[in-house]
Motif scaffolding. Structure first.
Motif, PDB file in Angstrom:
ATOM      1  N   SER A 207      -7.709   0.158   7.926  1.00 51.04           N
ATOM      2  CA  SER A 207      -7.388  -1.303   7.446  1.00 51.04           C
ATOM      3  C   SER A 207      -7.056  -1.457   5.786  1.00 51.04           C
ATOM      4  O   SER A 207      -6.089  -2.277   5.659  1.00 51.04           O
ATOM      5  CB  SER A 207      -8.198  -2.238   8.033  1.00 51.04           C
ATOM      6  N   GLU A 208      -7.530  -0.616   5.057  1.00 52.02           N
ATOM      7  CA  GLU A 208      -7.046  -1.017   3.562  1.00 52.02           C
ATOM      8  C   GLU A 208      -5.788  -0.368   3.322  1.00 52.02           C
ATOM      9  O   GLU A 208      -5.212  -0.554   1.992  1.00 52.02           O
ATOM     10  CB  GLU A 208      -8.356  -0.156   2.816  1.00 52.02           C
ATOM     11  N   ARG A 209      -5.260   0.241   4.189  1.00 47.96           N
ATOM     12  CA  ARG A 209      -3.691   0.788   4.088  1.00 47.96           C
ATOM     13  C   ARG A 209      -2.702   0.285   4.906  1.00 47.96           C
ATOM     14  O   ARG A 209      -1.565   0.625   4.740  1.00 47.96           O
ATOM     15  CB  ARG A 209      -3.544   2.505   4.094  1.00 47.96           C
ATOM     16  N   VAL A 210      -3.101  -0.785   5.588  1.00 48.69           N
ATOM     17  CA  VAL A 210      -2.085  -1.623   6.486  1.00 48.69           C
ATOM     18  C   VAL A 210      -1.148  -2.188   5.307  1.00 48.69           C
ATOM     19  O   VAL A 210      -1.308  -2.750   4.483  1.00 48.69           O
ATOM     20  CB  VAL A 210      -2.978  -2.738   7.277  1.00 48.69           C
ATOM     21  N   MET A 211      -0.006  -2.176   6.029  1.00 49.22           N
ATOM     22  CA  MET A 211       1.334  -2.852   5.414  1.00 49.22           C
ATOM     23  C   MET A 211       1.623  -3.900   6.165  1.00 49.22           C
ATOM     24  O   MET A 211       1.679  -3.807   7.624  1.00 49.22           O
ATOM     25  CB  MET A 211       2.356  -1.712   5.006  1.00 49.22           C
ATOM     26  N   ALA A 212       2.195  -4.945   5.543  1.00 50.45           N
ATOM     27  CA  ALA A 212       2.985  -5.876   6.511  1.00 50.45           C
ATOM     28  C   ALA A 212       3.936  -6.824   5.651  1.00 50.45           C
ATOM     29  O   ALA A 212       4.027  -6.351   4.339  1.00 50.45           O
ATOM     30  CB  ALA A 212       1.903  -6.974   6.771  1.00 50.45           C
ATOM     31  N   ASN A 213       4.857  -7.384   6.225  1.00 52.72           N
ATOM     32  CA  ASN A 213       6.091  -8.132   5.822  1.00 52.72           C
ATOM     33  C   ASN A 213       6.139  -9.621   6.184  1.00 52.72           C
ATOM     34  O   ASN A 213       6.178  -9.739   7.542  1.00 52.72           O
ATOM     35  CB  ASN A 213       7.407  -7.292   6.102  1.00 52.72           C
ATOM     36  N   GLY A 214       5.807 -10.550   5.346  1.00 56.62           N
ATOM     37  CA  GLY A 214       5.686 -11.913   5.926  1.00 56.62           C
ATOM     38  C   GLY A 214       7.212 -12.388   6.228  1.00 56.62           C
ATOM     39  O   GLY A 214       7.056 -13.634   6.417  1.00 56.62           O
ATOM     40  N   GLN A 215       8.203 -11.903   5.646  1.00 48.63           N
ATOM     41  CA  GLN A 215       9.547 -12.323   6.211  1.00 48.63           C
ATOM     42  C   GLN A 215       9.762 -12.420   7.759  1.00 48.63           C
ATOM     43  O   GLN A 215      10.500 -13.144   8.084  1.00 48.63           O
ATOM     44  CB  GLN A 215      10.475 -11.421   5.551  1.00 48.63           C
ATOM     45  N   CYS A 216       9.043 -11.633   8.459  1.00 55.20           N
ATOM     46  CA  CYS A 216       9.060 -11.636   9.889  1.00 55.20           C
ATOM     47  C   CYS A 216       7.737 -11.348  10.313  1.00 55.20           C
ATOM     48  O   CYS A 216       7.156 -10.135  10.426  1.00 55.20           O
ATOM     49  CB  CYS A 216      10.135 -10.779  10.435  1.00 55.20           C
TER      50      CYS A 216
END
Length: 399
Positions: A207-216
């Motif tokens: 979970s500490e290395r999870v990446m995400a992008n709020g653009q979508c």
């Protein structure tokens, strides 16, 4: 002789610093061949009608929101409503949304309440939209105003998420670059993410290395209800990653997929704006522990910046190189070769059809030390302004 001994000593230090980082980098890049392929456009199933509420936060977006509004209009009936949450724009953004609303009844213009203490503007607007969305929607999709959604985007997202049991999915876009400076700098900044988190679509069980992008950013309503909406990310300038990591921590299935075929984005105008605006959020310190921030700085310095800084010096002094010096030269030369190979790999994530000086894209690896410096500067500072709003050190709005 003393100069040779000095270079040998430097090479031993570099080996000690860089070798562990190189092992970490290779372990991440080796996930590339097995990563999820780019998401393809799809049509919604009949039972998906009205499944999604879209939330678009806006603040003075008149210059770039039109492609976003047009792209959302082309999504089919899986989209129940499109809530544009505006934070008192003064540049004509609201008029453009009203015009879209006249042509598509799914659009709804909302004005968010005054920003509460200890909230950053973007997560507050998203939270406001979530709380005002229809409870009958199974999914809530956050879309940024600078994106250009392509036909089939929403249907593809919810279909894949439902088929594979995901609770939260975000997409990496295809970046539209136009001016020479941004063409040179932006891919180097993007590469800091690839180095830290591996290729988009690769599995990440930590979970500490999870990446995400709020653009979508697609999330099950049930999960948002469980999390209290965007509250957990209220003080974060990287609310997308903060929320995604917390969701993964509490057991949600979280994905970060390649959306280059479904989503384009024109983020910033020119090199200066790219450096200032995107650079100060890429450190992800709001979603990371202090130890992780410092570890990432060591890592990026070792594998992305040092090869360009050290290799010329080592080569110029290598008249009679020792074994350690030869190993260090080989290591850094190999890192530079990997970097150019990755530049080729990420080229599909860029739209350069409107670009001036396209050839500068292939020289972007030379901007790596500058990109790492930007991450370092951002890691050591707390943002005091964002999108026209000013904050104090506790992220309390001042204006």
């Amino acid at each position: 002789m003393q100069e040779v001994d000095g270079l040998s000593a430097i090479s031993l230090i570099l080996l000690a610093v860089q070798l562990p980082a190189v092992m970490v980098l290779l372990s991440r890049l080796f996930k590339g061949p097995t990563r999820r392929r780019p998401l393809q456009p799809r049509s919604a199933a009949p039972d998906q009608s009205g499944a999604v509420s879209v939330v678009v936060p806006t603040l003075n977006e008149a210059k770039r929101i039109t492609p976003c509004l047009q792209g959302l209009r082309h999504q089919t009936d899986e989209v129940r409503e499109i809530l544009v949450v505006d934070s008192h724009s003064t540049d004509g953004t609201r008029d453009l949304v009203k015009a879209a609303q006249a042509e598509d009844s799914r659009f709804c213009l909302l004005t968010d309440d005054p920003l509460p203490p200890n909230w950053v503007g973007r997560p507050w607007a998203l939270h406001y939209g979530y709380t005002h969305s229809s409870p009958h929607s199974k999914w809530v999709l956050g879309i940024d105003a600078d994106t250009q959604p392509q036909p089939g985007l929403v249907a593809a997202l919810i279909s894949a998420a439902e088929e594979e049991g995901y609770d939260l999915v975000s997409l990496s876009p295809r970046f539209i670059l136009k001016t020479p400076g941004e063409i040179w700098l932006q891919p180097a900044l993007l590469m800091t993410l690839v180095y830290r988190f591996g290729p988009t679509g690769a599995n990440n069980n930590c979970s500490e290395r999870v990446m995400a992008n709020g653009q979508c950013f697609l999330c099950r309503r049930e999960l948002l209800d469980q999390l209290g909406g965007y509250t957990i990310a209220r003080t974060s300038f990287c609310d997308d990653v903060t929320l995604a990591r917390y969701a993964a921590h509490v057991g949600a299935k979280v994905g970060f997929w390649d959306g280059a075929l479904l989503l384009k984005v024109r983020m910033y105008e020119g090199m200066e704006e790219t450096w200032k605006e995107w650079g100060r959020s890429l450190d992800l310190k709001d979603a990371s522990s202090q130890s992780q921030v410092w570890s990432d700085l060591w890592f990026l310095t070792s594998v992305q910046a040092l090869p360009w800084l050290s290799l010329p010096i080592l080569l110029l002094g290598a008249t009679n190189p020792s074994l350690s010096l030869r190993l260090t030269i080989g290591l850094n030369g190999g890192l530079i070769a990997i970097r150019f190979a990755l530049q080729f790999a990420i080229s599909v994530s860029y739209d350069l059809t409107q670009a001036q000086g396209k050839w500068l894209f292939w020289l972007s690896p030379l901007a790596d030390p500058l990109a790492v410096l930007r991450i370092m500067l951002s890691s050591l500072r707390t943002p005091k302004s964002w999108r026209g709003r000013k904050y104090d050190l506790n992220n309390v709005p001042l204006a």
